[in-house]
Design a protein around this motif. Structure first.
Motif, PDB file in Angstrom:
ATOM      1  N   ILE A 112      75.266 -60.782 -24.267  1.00 37.23           N
ATOM      2  CA  ILE A 112      75.810 -61.925 -25.005  1.00 37.23           C
ATOM      3  C   ILE A 112      75.525 -61.715 -26.491  1.00 37.23           C
ATOM      4  O   ILE A 112      74.419 -61.977 -26.972  1.00 37.23           O
ATOM      5  CB  ILE A 112      75.159 -63.247 -24.548  1.00 37.23           C
ATOM      6  CG1 ILE A 112      75.339 -63.446 -23.047  1.00 37.23           C
ATOM      7  CG2 ILE A 112      75.727 -64.420 -25.334  1.00 37.23           C
ATOM      8  CD1 ILE A 112      74.589 -64.676 -22.510  1.00 37.23           C
ATOM      9  N   PRO A 113      76.498 -61.200 -27.265  1.00 35.77           N
ATOM     10  CA  PRO A 113      76.279 -61.080 -28.714  1.00 35.77           C
ATOM     11  C   PRO A 113      76.329 -62.465 -29.353  1.00 35.77           C
ATOM     12  O   PRO A 113      77.095 -63.330 -28.931  1.00 35.77           O
ATOM     13  CB  PRO A 113      77.452 -60.207 -29.174  1.00 35.77           C
ATOM     14  CG  PRO A 113      78.520 -60.425 -28.149  1.00 35.77           C
ATOM     15  CD  PRO A 113      77.820 -60.699 -26.842  1.00 35.77           C
ATOM     16  N   LEU A 114      75.504 -62.673 -30.367  1.00 31.25           N
ATOM     17  CA  LEU A 114      75.435 -63.974 -31.023  1.00 31.25           C
ATOM     18  C   LEU A 114      76.226 -63.956 -32.324  1.00 31.25           C
ATOM     19  O   LEU A 114      76.168 -62.990 -33.090  1.00 31.25           O
ATOM     20  CB  LEU A 114      73.981 -64.343 -31.312  1.00 31.25           C
ATOM     21  CG  LEU A 114      73.036 -64.366 -30.105  1.00 31.25           C
ATOM     22  CD1 LEU A 114      71.625 -64.738 -30.551  1.00 31.25           C
ATOM     23  CD2 LEU A 114      73.536 -65.327 -29.043  1.00 31.25           C
ATOM     24  N   SER A 115      76.945 -65.035 -32.577  1.00 33.49           N
ATOM     25  CA  SER A 115      77.711 -65.125 -33.818  1.00 33.49           C
ATOM     26  C   SER A 115      76.792 -65.298 -35.017  1.00 33.49           C
ATOM     27  O   SER A 115      77.137 -64.930 -36.141  1.00 33.49           O
ATOM     28  CB  SER A 115      78.702 -66.294 -33.737  1.00 33.49           C
ATOM     29  OG  SER A 115      78.022 -67.514 -33.461  1.00 33.49           O
ATOM     30  N   VAL A 171      72.157 -77.007 -17.341  1.00 31.53           N
ATOM     31  CA  VAL A 171      73.369 -76.671 -16.599  1.00 31.53           C
ATOM     32  C   VAL A 171      74.240 -75.790 -17.477  1.00 31.53           C
ATOM     33  O   VAL A 171      74.310 -75.985 -18.696  1.00 31.53           O
ATOM     34  CB  VAL A 171      74.144 -77.947 -16.156  1.00 31.53           C
ATOM     35  CG1 VAL A 171      74.540 -78.788 -17.354  1.00 31.53           C
ATOM     36  CG2 VAL A 171      75.364 -77.589 -15.322  1.00 31.53           C
ATOM     37  N   ILE A 172      74.840 -74.763 -16.879  1.00 33.76           N
ATOM     38  CA  ILE A 172      75.797 -73.924 -17.589  1.00 33.76           C
ATOM     39  C   ILE A 172      77.053 -73.800 -16.739  1.00 33.76           C
ATOM     40  O   ILE A 172      76.995 -73.822 -15.506  1.00 33.76           O
ATOM     41  CB  ILE A 172      75.232 -72.525 -17.924  1.00 33.76           C
ATOM     42  CG1 ILE A 172      74.836 -71.766 -16.660  1.00 33.76           C
ATOM     43  CG2 ILE A 172      74.072 -72.619 -18.892  1.00 33.76           C
ATOM     44  CD1 ILE A 172      74.353 -70.334 -16.937  1.00 33.76           C
ATOM     45  N   VAL A 173      78.177 -73.697 -17.410  1.00 34.34           N
ATOM     46  CA  VAL A 173      79.460 -73.490 -16.742  1.00 34.34           C
ATOM     47  C   VAL A 173      79.958 -72.106 -17.124  1.00 34.34           C
ATOM     48  O   VAL A 173      80.108 -71.799 -18.315  1.00 34.34           O
ATOM     49  CB  VAL A 173      80.484 -74.561 -17.146  1.00 34.34           C
ATOM     50  CG1 VAL A 173      81.824 -74.296 -16.458  1.00 34.34           C
ATOM     51  CG2 VAL A 173      79.977 -75.952 -16.777  1.00 34.34           C
ATOM     52  N   VAL A 174      80.171 -71.254 -16.132  1.00 36.02           N
ATOM     53  CA  VAL A 174      80.553 -69.860 -16.363  1.00 36.02           C
ATOM     54  C   VAL A 174      81.992 -69.662 -15.901  1.00 36.02           C
ATOM     55  O   VAL A 174      82.310 -69.860 -14.723  1.00 36.02           O
ATOM     56  CB  VAL A 174      79.609 -68.902 -15.603  1.00 36.02           C
ATOM     57  CG1 VAL A 174      80.017 -67.454 -15.853  1.00 36.02           C
ATOM     58  CG2 VAL A 174      78.160 -69.137 -16.026  1.00 36.02           C
ATOM     59  N   THR A 175      82.850 -69.260 -16.839  1.00 36.87           N
ATOM     60  CA  THR A 175      84.271 -69.093 -16.541  1.00 36.87           C
ATOM     61  C   THR A 175      84.685 -67.652 -16.789  1.00 36.87           C
ATOM     62  O   THR A 175      84.562 -67.161 -17.925  1.00 36.87           O
ATOM     63  CB  THR A 175      85.124 -70.020 -17.428  1.00 36.87           C
ATOM     64  OG1 THR A 175      84.673 -71.373 -17.275  1.00 36.87           O
ATOM     65  CG2 THR A 175      86.600 -69.922 -17.050  1.00 36.87           C
ATOM     66  N   GLN A 193      76.794 -74.020 -22.227  1.00 36.23           N
ATOM     67  CA  GLN A 193      75.455 -74.435 -21.818  1.00 36.23           C
ATOM     68  C   GLN A 193      75.122 -75.817 -22.362  1.00 36.23           C
ATOM     69  O   GLN A 193      75.491 -76.179 -23.472  1.00 36.23           O
ATOM     70  CB  GLN A 193      74.414 -73.414 -22.255  1.00 36.23           C
ATOM     71  CG  GLN A 193      74.386 -73.092 -23.730  1.00 36.23           C
ATOM     72  CD  GLN A 193      73.305 -72.067 -24.066  1.00 36.23           C
ATOM     73  OE1 GLN A 193      72.440 -71.743 -23.250  1.00 36.23           O
ATOM     74  NE2 GLN A 193      73.325 -71.551 -25.275  1.00 36.23           N
ATOM     75  N   GLU A 194      74.425 -76.558 -21.516  1.00 33.82           N
ATOM     76  CA  GLU A 194      73.972 -77.891 -21.887  1.00 33.82           C
ATOM     77  C   GLU A 194      72.624 -78.130 -21.243  1.00 33.82           C
ATOM     78  O   GLU A 194      72.495 -78.120 -20.017  1.00 33.82           O
ATOM     79  CB  GLU A 194      74.969 -78.946 -21.421  1.00 33.82           C
ATOM     80  CG  GLU A 194      74.543 -80.370 -21.703  1.00 33.82           C
ATOM     81  CD  GLU A 194      74.279 -80.614 -23.183  1.00 33.82           C
ATOM     82  OE1 GLU A 194      73.107 -80.842 -23.518  1.00 33.82           O
ATOM     83  OE2 GLU A 194      75.221 -80.574 -23.979  1.00 33.82           O
ATOM     84  N   SER A 195      71.601 -78.305 -22.053  1.00 31.73           N
ATOM     85  CA  SER A 195      70.252 -78.450 -21.520  1.00 31.73           C
ATOM     86  C   SER A 195      69.876 -79.889 -21.233  1.00 31.73           C
ATOM     87  O   SER A 195      68.945 -80.156 -20.488  1.00 31.73           O
ATOM     88  CB  SER A 195      69.233 -77.861 -22.501  1.00 31.73           C
ATOM     89  OG  SER A 195      69.155 -78.668 -23.655  1.00 31.73           O
ATOM     90  N   ALA A 196      70.568 -80.852 -21.875  1.00 34.84           N
ATOM     91  CA  ALA A 196      70.257 -82.284 -21.748  1.00 34.84           C
ATOM     92  C   ALA A 196      68.885 -82.615 -22.301  1.00 34.84           C
ATOM     93  O   ALA A 196      68.321 -83.650 -22.009  1.00 34.84           O
ATOM     94  CB  ALA A 196      70.354 -82.742 -20.285  1.00 34.84           C
ATOM     95  N   ALA A 256      78.643 -72.678 -26.705  1.00 31.89           N
ATOM     96  CA  ALA A 256      79.536 -71.724 -26.036  1.00 31.89           C
ATOM     97  C   ALA A 256      79.147 -70.298 -26.408  1.00 31.89           C
ATOM     98  O   ALA A 256      78.937 -69.981 -27.582  1.00 31.89           O
ATOM     99  CB  ALA A 256      80.986 -71.993 -26.422  1.00 31.89           C
ATOM    100  N   LEU A 257      79.048 -69.445 -25.395  1.00 29.80           N
ATOM    101  CA  LEU A 257      78.705 -68.041 -25.574  1.00 29.80           C
ATOM    102  C   LEU A 257      79.717 -67.188 -24.812  1.00 29.80           C
ATOM    103  O   LEU A 257      80.377 -67.660 -23.876  1.00 29.80           O
ATOM    104  CB  LEU A 257      77.299 -67.753 -25.049  1.00 29.80           C
ATOM    105  CG  LEU A 257      76.141 -68.551 -25.669  1.00 29.80           C
ATOM    106  CD1 LEU A 257      74.877 -68.384 -24.828  1.00 29.80           C
ATOM    107  CD2 LEU A 257      75.884 -68.126 -27.097  1.00 29.80           C
TER     108      LEU A 257
END
Length: 450
Positions: A143-146, A202-206, A217-220, A243-244
């Protein structure tokens, strides 16, 4: 990102199709069995699996880290319809009422890493048919970071295990991993979540058409001041970007994308020829230094740590194993522990932490997290929790390992264990250096291994 899934739908999506629930017996509590639970806060739902077993004094809640159970509760009770599950080593408590076969209540988490209150809802797990397998995504992704993280990282890893349509994925950073986010494939994406008493998220991977993965990603969790934990206040932090994008490891390399930091080169010793020194009180207030007989002439692991830090929880369990294996061979482990000011008087969480993991090695109270640089000035770029300092029998630093990759990191955890044991055994094999006062009249120190 705010997850739009309702709690009941989210739990069913995440937890359906897993192993069969525990079977209640006559001796069990009315809450015994497997539950599909959800934490909710600020519009984000975090589903997780919760197993409850036993009754009376033996009542226990069991969490999961990926596919593996994690016996997380330190005490539990069920009286007059009220369930209390305590996770003292994270200062987390679940309070819920059993009503019409469902559990409803709250989760309070005093841990500074995730200090918050959540609503809690759980329903009995019902087996459903397995969903679609989804695309194969097992393996290591980059995962490269912007923009760099607050620790200067330019990339993370995303480590994925897959069992059909069920996935366990962990984001691995320089200080360690996120724990194992788990879930199922539906409607073209995986909704993965994690809660083991700490670090809920929670993370959503598409999967995308170009072969990449989009990770939301959302840590709450409420934002924390980075300066309190070893980072510059206000620094951009890619680790919390909503978003990553993840690339297969070989694709990332071919494209020349940024690589994750090296765990052994992130933090360096200021002067490799100087002895590593410390002088902090133990729980009784007695000052203990590197010259104490328990450390003198031994191989020492000095660990910069804090019980508020989830990755430090991961490492402590492994350090206990190392302590048992190598203590009698000349290894001594010392935790340079940094706790929040409001914890330093009672050390409530630390005491529960030590008890939970069976820690027998030395714990010293070094100060608060914000004092880390002041209290450990011998290291450059010290900004990870934990950081493990390998010290030879001569008292000098031989290596510094940043962070801790837990079992959720798969092969990276196995590599860490191999590196730790190899380095420890190499240092143990070196003969002690005789102090100058013990040498012949020449006044020169004699190294016995020469």
């Amino acid at each position: 990102m705010k997850t739009s899934l309702k709690a009941s739908t989210c739990a069913a999506l995440l937890l359906g199709g897993m192993a069969a629930p525990a079977i209640a017996t006559a001796a069990d509590s009315p809450v015994t069995g497997r539950w599909d639970a959800v934490l909710s806060r600020n519009g984000t739902d975090i589903p997780f699996r919760l197993d409850i077993k036993g009754d009376g004094p033996s009542l226990q809640g069991v969490f999961y880290d990926g596919f593996k159970p994690y016996d997380g509760t330190t005490s539990a009770s069920f009286q007059n319809g009220n369930l209390v599950l305590n996770v003292d080593h994270y200062l987390t408590t679940i309070n819920a009422r059993l009503d019409n076969g469902q559990l409803n209540g709250t989760v309070s988490a005093e841990n500074r890493e995730s200090s918050a209150n959540y609503t809690f809802h759980a329903v009995r797990h019902v087996e459903t048919a397995a969903g679609p397998a989804g695309p194969a995504i097992a393996g290591t992704w980059i995962i490269p970071l912007s923009s760099p993280s607050s620790k200067g990282e330019k990339a993370f890893r995303f480590v994925v295990q897959q069992n059909g349509g069920e996935v366990a994925g962990s984001i691995l950073r320089i200080d360690g991993d996120t724990g194992s986010y788990t879930g199922h494939f539906k409607d073209g994406k995986w909704v993965l979540s994690h809660f083991d008493g700490g670090r809920p998220g929670v993370i959503v991977v598409t999967p995308k058409g170009d072969g990449t993965l989009e990770i939301q990603q959302e840590s709450a969790r409420p934002a924390k001041a980075s300066s309190d934990y070893g980072s510059e206040a206000g620094a951009p932090d890619g680790r919390y970007a909503p978003a990553l994008v993840a690339y297969r490891q070989d694709v990332a390399k071919a494209r020349g994308l940024a690589e994750p930091d090296d765990f052994l080169n992130h933090t360096k010793v200021v002067d490799p020829n100087a002895k590593f020194t410390f002088n902090f009180p133990d729980n009784s207030g007695k000052l203990i230094s590197q010259d104490d007989p328990r450390f003198k002439g031994k191989v020492v692991l000095a660990v910069v740590t804090g019980t508020w830090c989830p990755n430090c929880h991961d490492e402590a369990q492994y350090l206990v194993e190392l302590d048992k294996k190598y203590r009698d061979k000349g290894l001594a482990i010392v935790a340079l522990n940094f706790e929040e000011p409001d914890q330093q008087e009672t050390l409530k969480r630390q005491k529960a932490f030590v008890k939970q993991y069976g820690v027998k090695y030395t714990y010293l109270e070094a100060g608060s997290p914000a004092q880390m640089w002041e209290k450990v000035p011998q290291l450059n770029h010290l900004d990870t929790w934990p950081a493990t300092v390998f010290i030879g029998r001569d008292g000098k630093v031989k290596a510094v390992h940043s962070g801790f990759a837990s079992p959720a990191s798969g092969a990276f955890h196995e590599q860490l264990k191999a590196d730790f044991t190899s380095r420890i055994e190499q240092l143990l094999a070196e003969k002690p250096v005789v102090a100058e006062a013990d040498t012949p009249a020449t006044g020169k120190a004699l190294a016995l291994n020469r």
